[in-house]
Enzyme design. Structure first.
Site, PDB file in Angstrom:
ATOM      1  N   CYS A   1       0.056  68.270 -10.795  1.00  8.07           N
ATOM      2  CA  CYS A   1      -1.180  67.441 -10.546  1.00  8.07           C
ATOM      3  C   CYS A   1      -1.231  66.705  -9.373  1.00  8.07           C
ATOM      4  O   CYS A   1      -2.270  66.378  -8.921  1.00  8.07           O
ATOM      5  CB  CYS A   1      -1.400  66.460 -11.930  1.00  8.07           C
ATOM      6  SG  CYS A   1      -0.586  67.269 -13.225  1.00  8.07           S
TER       7      CYS A   1
ATOM      8  N   ARG B   1      11.879  71.096 -14.812  1.00  8.66           N
ATOM      9  CA  ARG B   1      11.639  70.307 -16.072  1.00  8.66           C
ATOM     10  C   ARG B   1      13.190  70.497 -16.706  1.00  8.66           C
ATOM     11  O   ARG B   1      13.738  71.499 -16.992  1.00  8.66           O
ATOM     12  CB  ARG B   1      10.608  70.609 -17.122  1.00  8.66           C
ATOM     13  CG  ARG B   1       9.350  70.387 -16.472  1.00  8.66           C
ATOM     14  CD  ARG B   1       8.215  70.684 -17.702  1.00  8.66           C
ATOM     15  NE  ARG B   1       6.872  70.753 -16.921  1.00  8.66           N
ATOM     16  CZ  ARG B   1       5.826  71.115 -17.695  1.00  8.66           C
ATOM     17  NH1 ARG B   1       6.013  71.682 -18.807  1.00  8.66           N
ATOM     18  NH2 ARG B   1       4.611  71.006 -17.109  1.00  8.66           N
TER      19      ARG B   1
ATOM     20  N   GLN C   1       3.806  77.802 -12.357  1.00  9.48           N
ATOM     21  CA  GLN C   1       2.861  77.908 -13.578  1.00  9.48           C
ATOM     22  C   GLN C   1       1.490  78.647 -12.526  1.00  9.48           C
ATOM     23  O   GLN C   1       1.477  77.995 -11.387  1.00  9.48           O
ATOM     24  CB  GLN C   1       2.415  76.384 -13.901  1.00  9.48           C
ATOM     25  CG  GLN C   1       3.316  75.748 -14.703  1.00  9.48           C
ATOM     26  CD  GLN C   1       3.022  74.338 -15.177  1.00  9.48           C
ATOM     27  OE1 GLN C   1       2.709  73.684 -14.393  1.00  9.48           O
ATOM     28  NE2 GLN C   1       2.790  74.194 -16.329  1.00  9.48           N
TER      29      GLN C   1
ATOM     30  N   ASP D   1      -1.505  77.073 -12.231  1.00 13.37           N
ATOM     31  CA  ASP D   1      -1.901  75.784 -12.599  1.00 13.37           C
ATOM     32  C   ASP D   1      -3.201  75.452 -11.894  1.00 13.37           C
ATOM     33  O   ASP D   1      -3.155  75.772 -10.392  1.00 13.37           O
ATOM     34  CB  ASP D   1      -0.826  74.684 -12.122  1.00 13.37           C
ATOM     35  CG  ASP D   1      -1.020  73.501 -12.906  1.00 13.37           C
ATOM     36  OD1 ASP D   1      -2.058  73.288 -13.593  1.00 13.37           O
ATOM     37  OD2 ASP D   1      -0.248  72.595 -12.699  1.00 13.37           O
TER      38      ASP D   1
ATOM     39  N   HIS E   1      -6.417  72.598 -11.385  1.00 13.08           N
ATOM     40  CA  HIS E   1      -6.852  71.054 -11.778  1.00 13.08           C
ATOM     41  C   HIS E   1      -8.456  71.221 -11.173  1.00 13.08           C
ATOM     42  O   HIS E   1      -8.660  71.408 -10.045  1.00 13.08           O
ATOM     43  CB  HIS E   1      -6.250  69.928 -10.891  1.00 13.08           C
ATOM     44  CG  HIS E   1      -4.784  69.940 -11.390  1.00 13.08           C
ATOM     45  ND1 HIS E   1      -3.811  70.389 -11.032  1.00 13.08           N
ATOM     46  CD2 HIS E   1      -4.218  69.402 -12.469  1.00 13.08           C
ATOM     47  CE1 HIS E   1      -2.519  70.299 -11.713  1.00 13.08           C
ATOM     48  NE2 HIS E   1      -2.956  69.582 -12.795  1.00 13.08           N
TER      49      HIS E   1
ATOM     50  N   LYS F   1      -5.842  68.667 -25.637  1.00 12.26           N
ATOM     51  CA  LYS F   1      -5.840  69.801 -25.075  1.00 12.26           C
ATOM     52  C   LYS F   1      -6.245  70.951 -25.998  1.00 12.26           C
ATOM     53  O   LYS F   1      -6.197  70.745 -27.302  1.00 12.26           O
ATOM     54  CB  LYS F   1      -4.366  70.161 -24.359  1.00 12.26           C
ATOM     55  CG  LYS F   1      -3.175  70.084 -25.347  1.00 12.26           C
ATOM     56  CD  LYS F   1      -2.149  70.394 -24.642  1.00 12.26           C
ATOM     57  CE  LYS F   1      -0.890  70.295 -25.983  1.00 12.26           C
ATOM     58  NZ  LYS F   1       0.305  70.936 -25.305  1.00 12.26           N
TER      59      LYS F   1
ATOM     60  N   HIS G   1      -6.852  69.871 -16.462  1.00 13.17           N
ATOM     61  CA  HIS G   1      -5.470  70.488 -16.208  1.00 13.17           C
ATOM     62  C   HIS G   1      -5.692  71.829 -16.956  1.00 13.17           C
ATOM     63  O   HIS G   1      -5.759  71.618 -17.992  1.00 13.17           O
ATOM     64  CB  HIS G   1      -4.226  69.847 -16.523  1.00 13.17           C
ATOM     65  CG  HIS G   1      -4.157  68.510 -16.089  1.00 13.17           C
ATOM     66  ND1 HIS G   1      -3.328  67.746 -15.248  1.00 13.17           N
ATOM     67  CD2 HIS G   1      -4.854  67.255 -16.442  1.00 13.17           C
ATOM     68  CE1 HIS G   1      -3.395  66.601 -15.150  1.00 13.17           C
ATOM     69  NE2 HIS G   1      -4.484  66.287 -15.933  1.00 13.17           N
TER      70      HIS G   1
HETATM   71 ZN   LIG Z   1      -1.838  68.732 -14.385  1.00 13.28          ZN
END
Ligand SMILES: [Zn+2]
Ligand SMILES: [Zn+2]
Length: 663
Positions: free
Chosen positions: A357, A386, A404, A406, A408, A488, A534
């Site tokens: 992010c 992580r 990911q 991912d 945004h 979410k 996200h």
């Molecule tokens: Zn994010």
């Protein structure tokens, strides 16, 4: 047996109490009838009087205003009574929990030194943890199962008793069960419930079956080590997993699925297909992609990039480490630090990113944005790290470093509904490509460790809800399971074995744009705050590849298969022609492998079959003479002889997904 209501209510808070007269309670049944019973009467007694719609034999428990109680429990309040039978989920849970007690009884009969701890029902079965001076192995199962069968055949009544705490401590001290004593000492209640069957006594809230003879089909599955109370500073206990079903047929079916899951295990297939490895020398939970695994991932990534560009996303790439100050500002440092890796260079602290992010927000902030620019959708195949606990790591499914898909999205509040809707459509389209049905869930604000105002959480949760409701999509609510910065939608896909996997998530966040002072200029010329979404579609590539491998049992569809064709020669004289074919296939973009070794053809075929490659082509003298190929599909079906160009055409057609060719 008669018990006073107040003893019972220590465990089950009474609600909707309705006493008709002293000592009489009115209850309603599911079939619409009403009954008045003396306080303290057991549900088993009520069942005898109340002829329900089900056969009494099948009934294992009562559900009173949503709480499952066993038939020995006393009536202490009015309410709505529903009978629970074996075929329902709570009924099966009662069955499995009772089977775990029978297993513990059998283990203690065979191993007098075994101390009992806890043994709950879990999804698909049950377990019991023992402290025993040795390790269990599946080799112990036949003896334990035999003893369990004896206990079931004795049809021992399972008797529920309510006793004072001190009395319970005394009982378990006498029985030399220190773990039970410790558990009771930690309970605040002045009275506790015990369940006894024959010589076996357990501290337990129940509910349980009325006798051991009600258990029918069961099986012990596996053993594992487990720390007492899940704490690694405590003693390692021996856990035995088992399962039980109302019928032998249901048990058989379950065991078949377990076996199938073992056959499809992505760690086993990952080795056999040479896709990936995890090497402790590099670090636990860190994946090494071998050439075929890297190719598979690249195909997936190419697919993703195209699908995102088609939908108006822009590709961005952020750095792997960002300054610690920034993680403090985002709230990650306070709420997520335990899972992050940090490093320091020239006195400057950096955090290795656990999420993508922050870089995306900095890119947004790199210039002034107008409402006309929104929505902005940044997409990154972002690699994150992580720190998952070592005990939780599992092949590709639980790792410490992963990538990911991912994105945004920064948009106005008015655009939010539309954005969530189009993400849901994106999920639908992608899941269809892989043949995954899925369920949707909304996860709400966790009890603690969150950022953002109540109002923002409310607004964000409402937006997710209304997107689902507006599209008439059914969903479940997961209370308190949201991320620290927002609620979410979780997408749980179901694989070929009907197992659920969490992959896509959509999170709405009002907090992060605030912390980073993200703005856009509205039509009024004033600064406004955008909303951030996200979202991931496949989730972590590692995990998704693990799930896909098991879903397809390693037989990836042609468009995804890292190798699409394998060429085998019968003898050496065919090599020059086979090389020419190989060259032509490669030029056409077909992923081809060759086995021109001077080995027996049977062996080469068997090895090629193990690789689950869509097409195998054996080239002998006849093929060379006729300049034709005789491909055999993975299914075992032989295709008519064809020219190289025809095979190329065929594979290209099979590699078309949604009008695009992925090869
Ligand atoms: Zn994010
Ligand atoms: Zn129990």
């Amino acid at each position: 047996m008669h018990l006073r209501g107040d003893a019972f209510s220590l465990f089950y808070a009474p609600c909707g109490e309705r006493k008709i007269s002293m000592g009489k309670i009115e209850v309603r049944f599911k079939d619409g009838t009403v009954g008045i019973y003396p306080e303290g009467i057991s549900f088993g007694e009520i069942l005898k009087h109340h002829s329900g719609e089900m056969g009494q034999e099948q009934i294992v428990a009562a559900k009173v205003d949503g709480q499952v109680l066993d038939l020995q429990a006393p009536l202490d309040r009015g309410g709505f009574i529903e009978w629970i039978n074996f075929s329902s989920d709570p009924g099966v849970e009662v069955l499995r929990h009772s089977t775990s007690h029978v297993m513990a009884q059998a283990v203690q009969a065979l191993f007098s030194e075994a101390k009992i701890t806890i043994g709950p029902a879990i999804k698909d079965g049950f377990y019991y943890d023992f402290d025993i001076g040795r390790g269990f192995s599946p080799g112990d199962f036949p003896a334990i199962e035999k003893k369990m069968r004896e206990i079931i055949d004795r049809d021992l009544p399972i008797i529920r008793r309510v006793v004072a705490r001190d009395e319970a401590i005394r009982i378990f001290q006498e029985r030399k069960e220190p773990y039970k004593v410790e558990l009771i000492q930690d309970l605040p209640d002045p009275q506790v419930t015990l369940y006894q069957q024959g010589e076996y006594i357990d501290l337990c809230r129940g509910p349980h079956l009325s006798s051991t003879g009600k258990i029918n089909a069961f099986k012990l599955i596996s053993v594992a080590g487990a720390y007492w109370r899940g704490d690694e500073r405590n003693k390692m206990l021996q856990r035995i997993y088992g399962t039980a079903f109302p019928s032998a047929e249901a048990l058989e079916n379950h065991l078949f699925l377990l076996e199938e899951a073992r056959r499809r295990d992505h760690r086993k297939l990952g080795r056999e297909l040479d896709l990936f490895s995890i090497n402790e020398e590099a670090g636990a939970g860190l994946v090494l992609y071998h050439p075929k695994g890297a190719l598979l991932r690249t195909i997936l990534e190419d697919f993703e990039k195209r699908e995102h560009l088609k939908r108006g996303y822009q590709l961005v790439i952020g750095p792997q480490i960002l300054r610690t100050d920034l993680w403090k500002r985002s709230g990650h440092y306070d709420n997520y630090r335990d899972k992050m890796y940090f490093t320091e260079v020239e006195g400057q602290g950096y955090g290795i990113k656990p999420m993508n992010c922050l870089a995306h927000m900095l890119i947004y902030k790199s210039k002034i944005r107008s409402y006309r620019d929104l929505p902005i959708r940044y997409f990154e195949l972002g690699t994150v790290h992580r720190h998952e606990k070592s005990g939780e790591l599992h092949g590709l499914l639980r790792v410490r470093g992963f990538t990911q898909d991912d994105a945004h999205i920064l948009c106005t509040s008015e655009q939010l509904d539309e954005e969530i809707k189009s993400i849901l459509n994106f999920v639908r389209d992608v899941m269809k490509v892989f043949d995954f049905p899925y369920d949707l869930e909304i996860s709400t604000r966790p009890e603690q460790g969150t950022i953002g105002s109540d109002e923002d959480w409310e607004k964000a949760t409402h937006a997710l809800r209304s997107a689902l409701e507006g599209n008439s999509l059914p969903f479940q609510i997961n209370k308190g399971e949201g991320a620290f910065y927002g609620p979410k939608i979780d997408v749980k896909l179901r694989d070929a074995l009907k197992r659920e996997w969490q992959c896509a998530t959509i999170q709405v966040d009002f907090a992060m744009p605030d912390r980073f002072d993200l703005t856009y200029i509205g039509p009024d010329g004033e600064k406004h705050r955008p909303v951030m979404v996200h979202r991931v579609i496949l989730g972590a590539m590692e995990r998704f590849i693990g799930v896909l491998t098991e879903h397809y049992a390693g037989a990836f569809p042609t468009w995804l298969a890292p190798v699409q064709v394998i060429l085998l020669t019968v003898t050496d004289p065919q090599i020059p022609y086979a090389e020419k074919v190989c060259q032509r296939l490669m030029e056409a973009g077909i992923r081809v492998e060759k086995d021109f070794r001077n080995e027996k053809l049977g062996l080469k075929i068997r090895e090629a079959e193990m690789q689950k490659i869509p097409y195998m082509v054996v080239i002998g003298d006849r093929e060379v003479r006729q300049e034709l190929l005789a491909p055999r599909a993975r299914t075992g079906k032989s295709l008519n002889p064809m020219k190289v160009e025809d095979l190329i055409q065929k594979i290209k057609e099979e590699s078309c997904i949604g009008g695009e060719s992925y090869r």
